[in-house]
Scaffold this motif. Structure first.
Motif: not given
Length: 177
Positions: A46-51
């Protein structure tokens, strides 16, 4: 404004931005999205950002739409106000808890439903029946059962009382059109 966009903006007004409160049962959050929810959203692409601290509003929107709005079939709800209320409760308490509150409210209003936390066809049917029959009564019941759940959380763990003011802001006032 589309019902999801309305619900999303309403919920963001209550959620705010990044939080790292050790007493918050959800842990680190941003826009109301927990680290666990973000990790799951990343694993599904769904999203790439892991932070979580760097989560953008648009990434939060994608997660909210898939994991709350669509998962609860809220596009099928006749009343945008009721859909927004269920959505906000799900974001704050989890999908299952939000549906249980809905089912308890509908049961209180006379519907025969299992309180199982599943947004099935019977629950959706009763929800839309009451959205048409007496939207205000349903809205008040939803808020009443939500409030009772907050009271129960504080009774079980007094350290959560410091969140009660914020939770109370989620008990929304019904506005007649």
């Amino acid at each position: 404004m589309k019902p999801f966009d309305f619900a999303f903006e309403q919920t963001l007004c209550l959620e705010g931005g990044y939080s790292d409160d050790p007493d918050d049962r959800g842990g680190r959050t941003n826009w109301g999205i927990t680290e666990a929810t973000l990790k799951d959203a990343c694993s599904r692409g769904l999203v790439q950002n892991k932070d979580v601290s760097a989560l953008s509003k648009e990434e939060a929107r994608l997660i909210y739409k898939a994991d709350y709005w669509d998962a609860l079939k809220l596009d099928s709800v006749l009343s945008p106000a009721i859909a927004a209320e269920i959505f906000d409760t799900a974001v704050n308490m989890g999908r299952s808890a939000a549906v249980k509150i809905l089912q308890e409210a509908l049961h209180y209003l006379g519907e025969s439903l299992a309180v199982d936390g599943v947004m099935g066809m019977k629950t959706l049917g009763a929800l839309n029946k009451w959205s048409s029959k007496d939207e205000r009564a349903l809205f008040v019941c939803l808020n009443g059962f939500q409030f009772m759940r907050y009271v129960g959380i504080v009774e079980m763990n007094a350290s959560q009382k410091r969140f009660s003011r914020g939770w109370t802001k989620r008990i929304q006032t019904y506005k007649e059109g």
